[in-house]
Design an enzyme around this catalytic site. Structure first.
Site, PDB file in Angstrom:
ATOM      1  N   TYR A 152      99.016  23.847  85.143  1.00  0.00           N
ATOM      2  CA  TYR A 152      99.977  23.622  86.234  1.00  0.00           C
ATOM      3  C   TYR A 152     100.491  24.934  86.816  1.00  0.00           C
ATOM      4  O   TYR A 152     100.776  25.888  86.069  1.00  0.00           O
ATOM      5  CB  TYR A 152     101.173  22.812  85.730  1.00  0.00           C
ATOM      6  CG  TYR A 152     100.903  21.336  85.630  1.00  0.00           C
ATOM      7  CD1 TYR A 152     100.535  20.608  86.763  1.00  0.00           C
ATOM      8  CD2 TYR A 152     101.003  20.676  84.419  1.00  0.00           C
ATOM      9  CE1 TYR A 152     100.281  19.242  86.665  1.00  0.00           C
ATOM     10  CE2 TYR A 152     100.755  19.321  84.314  1.00  0.00           C
ATOM     11  CZ  TYR A 152     100.392  18.615  85.442  1.00  0.00           C
ATOM     12  OH  TYR A 152     100.150  17.278  85.347  1.00  0.00           O
ATOM     13  N   LYS A 191     119.807  13.543  58.713  1.00  0.00           N
ATOM     14  CA  LYS A 191     120.079  13.050  60.071  1.00  0.00           C
ATOM     15  C   LYS A 191     118.946  13.434  61.024  1.00  0.00           C
ATOM     16  O   LYS A 191     118.171  14.357  60.747  1.00  0.00           O
ATOM     17  CB  LYS A 191     121.417  13.617  60.567  1.00  0.00           C
ATOM     18  CG  LYS A 191     121.441  15.120  60.737  1.00  0.00           C
ATOM     19  CD  LYS A 191     122.887  15.621  60.938  1.00  0.00           C
ATOM     20  CE  LYS A 191     122.898  17.132  61.116  1.00  0.00           C
ATOM     21  NZ  LYS A 191     124.241  17.699  61.069  1.00  0.00           N
TER      22      LYS A 191
HETATM   23  C1  LIG Z   1     124.229  18.795  60.079  1.00  0.00           C
HETATM   24  C2  LIG Z   1     125.367  18.951  59.163  1.00  0.00           C
HETATM   25  C3  LIG Z   1     125.212  19.632  57.926  1.00  0.00           C
HETATM   26  C4  LIG Z   1     123.954  20.362  57.538  1.00  0.00           C
HETATM   27  O1  LIG Z   1     123.927  21.667  58.080  1.00  0.00           O
HETATM   28  P1  LIG Z   1     122.765  22.699  57.705  1.00  0.00           P
HETATM   29  O2  LIG Z   1     123.161  23.936  58.427  1.00  0.00           O
HETATM   30  O3  LIG Z   1     121.495  22.122  58.238  1.00  0.00           O
HETATM   31  O4  LIG Z   1     122.747  22.817  56.233  1.00  0.00           O
HETATM   32  C5  LIG Z   1     126.286  19.613  57.040  1.00  0.00           C
HETATM   33  N1  LIG Z   1     127.435  19.003  57.364  1.00  0.00           N
HETATM   34  C6  LIG Z   1     127.631  18.391  58.557  1.00  0.00           C
HETATM   35  C7  LIG Z   1     128.954  17.768  58.839  1.00  0.00           C
HETATM   36  C8  LIG Z   1     126.613  18.350  59.499  1.00  0.00           C
HETATM   37  O5  LIG Z   1     126.823  17.758  60.671  1.00  0.00           O
END
Ligand SMILES: *Cc1c(COP(=O)(O)O)cnc(C)c1O
Length: 338
Positions: free
Chosen positions: A248, A33
């Site tokens: 800045y 994601k």
């Molecule tokens: C983002 C997410 C993960 C992955 O989590 P990590 O800590 O990066 O391994 C797993 N399950 C769900 C439902 C998530 O939203």
């Protein structure tokens, strides 16, 4: 231009450690994601496929379509699309969402075991199964998500206990409604790394695969290696006199005459502005003053500098977590696999 390198050896090292814990590559669902945690979704999908990963998790349909050719199984965490798809599974996050999916859609039911975020309540299980059946959906899995797998509090054990009950109840309901045997999953990275003898069907792994899992007392976590490094190129160099101010707000005052260069990475690229003033690169090069939108200054005259090669370390300067440092990195930055 600033650029990102993705270290394939490090990624494969991480996947092999994860596969030891899941006992088989087949149970790893790589979480891709948010542009693969800022690494680049297509680059990471291609490398994962080369390693032999067959499952992926994404946030929405658009991401799933991008990586459809690389995987056999894709779980969408939060999106509703009316069209059934052979590879794509959709998450049911709420009992009222069930009727939004079209007949024949593959779905996975998320159950809230104590995080109080997404998923149906445990007491809604029976109703959920009935509505899923009525709606003609293909229920393949029941899963949950931990609030505190990376923290030492009571919630990890509590949610595990609750999920154990959910599994028993759901298995019976699946039989009752003549669904195929269900898959179960609850582990993110931290949960997998602290589970003795993992025995679920899938683990949803993000941060560990990218080499940035922080988990005290885990020898396996210590062997993970960060995949992503960020480099920037010099735009200009000057000698600054003692007492002159840089950038800045004239926020940096030079204590000595020194060479200061400006590099083509700024908060507009995702180099968090909260790293201003005190950021130091892995080569011990110090930032000078505030990070600008398109650039930032460092006390050096090098043509190119490594900004970071471990997001965990960068995160400390910004008082945040590696996840935020990584996902901040904009898509426009070139990614090179090395
Ligand atoms: C983002 C997410 C993960 C992955 O989590 P990590 O800590 O990066 O391994 C797993 N399950 C769900 C439902 C998530 O939203």
């Amino acid at each position: 231009m600033a650029y990102i390198t993705l270290n394939k050896n490090n990624f494969f090292n991480n996947l092999s450690i994860i596969a030891k814990l899941t006992k088989t590559k087949d149970k790893i669902a790589l979480v891709l994601k948010d542009n693969a945690y800022g690494h680049g979704i297509l680059e990471m999908a291609a490398m994962a496929k080369e390693y032999g990963i067959t499952k992926a998790v994404v946030r929405n349909y658009a991401e799933a379509k991008q990586i459809e050719d690389f995987f056999e199984y894709i779980l969408v965490l939060a999106d509703v699309v009316k069209e059934p798809n052979k590879k794509i599974r959709y998450t049911i996050n709420d009992i009222e969402a069930i009727t939004q999916f079209a007949k024949g859609t593959k779905v996975e039911l998320k159950v809230d075991t104590g995080m109080c975020r997404n998923g149906i309540m445990i007491h809604e299980l029976e109703d959920a199964f009935s509505v899923i059946k009525e709606q003609g959906l293909e229920l393949e899995a029941v899963f949950t998500h931990h609030s505190s797998a990376d923290e030492d509090n009571k919630y990890f054990d509590l949610q595990n206990k609750n999920f154990k009950k959910v599994k028993e109840k759901a298995s019976l309901l699946a039989k009752k409604h003549a669904f195929s045997p269900l898959r179960f999953h609850s582990c993110n990275s931290a949960a997998l790394f602290r589970t003795q003898n993992f025995d679920e069907d899938i683990a949803r792994i993000g941060i560990a695969a990218y080499g940035c899992l922080e988990l005290e007392n885990s020898l396996y976590a210590k062997r993970l290696q960060a995949v992503l490094s960020l480099y920037a190129k010099r735009i200009s160099v000057r000698t600054v006199k003692k007492g002159e101010c840089v950038g800045y707000g004239a926020a940096f005052t030079s204590e000595l005459a020194c060479k200061i260069s400006n590099y083509d990475i700024g908060y507009g690229d995702g180099f968090l502005r909260s790293c201003s003033h005190h950021f130091i690169t892995p080569d011990k090069i110090q930032i000078a003053g505030r990070i600008s939108m398109d650039n930032s200054s460092f006390i050096t005259d090098k043509k190119e500098i490594l900004i970071f090669d471990d997001a965990k370390e960068s995160a400390k300067f910004a008082a945040t977590i590696s996840y935020e440092v990584l996902t901040a990195l904009k898509e426009k930055i070139e990614r090179k696999i090395i």
